[in-house]
Motif scaffolding. Sequence first.
Motif: not given
Length: 193
Positions: A177-193
Amino acid sequence: MKKELSTRIIAGKYKGKKIKLPSKEVTRSSKNMLRESLFNILQFDIIDKNFVEVFGGSGSVGLEALSRDAKNVYFIEKNKDSYEVLKSNIKSLDEKPCIVRFGDAFEAIWDVIEELKAKKEKAYFYFDPPFSIREGYEDIYEKVTDLIKKIPKEVVESIIIEHMSNYDFPQTIGSYELYKKRKFGKSTLSFYR
């Protein structure tokens, strides 16, 4: 003469140490701001845990994990030049806790998973595939999604994907499940567990 590209370790026991970067044609290095935010989110969770940088490149993310006291760091890289840069970066810090696999991430990851299973240990899996706008990588995100679906939960602390901000990974990937998302301009971090 070509200018050598480099970055530095942001924090931890190797803070300020220079690491080399492969040429930009081959790999896209994770931005410092993004790396810093990633580890601000993970904080002390990473201490004594395994970390897998699935698309190794220069190893800047895995080596940051090493600097912040990760137990073992696994790297997978298939490009010969990037692999050589990665090996020299590891040598300049600490080779003992680092395991480097030369080969295609989609195949070599299974060796890492088998090793974790044998030790009955989990890891943070960090996916930073080449952006899908690159020639020959148009379906990379679909391939990454299919791969993640097959990773057994018994070896996973968390799965983190660095991707283009204009691409949304699904809310659920297999049993993750996606539990967190952080956007940095052109890149994004998606966190799953």
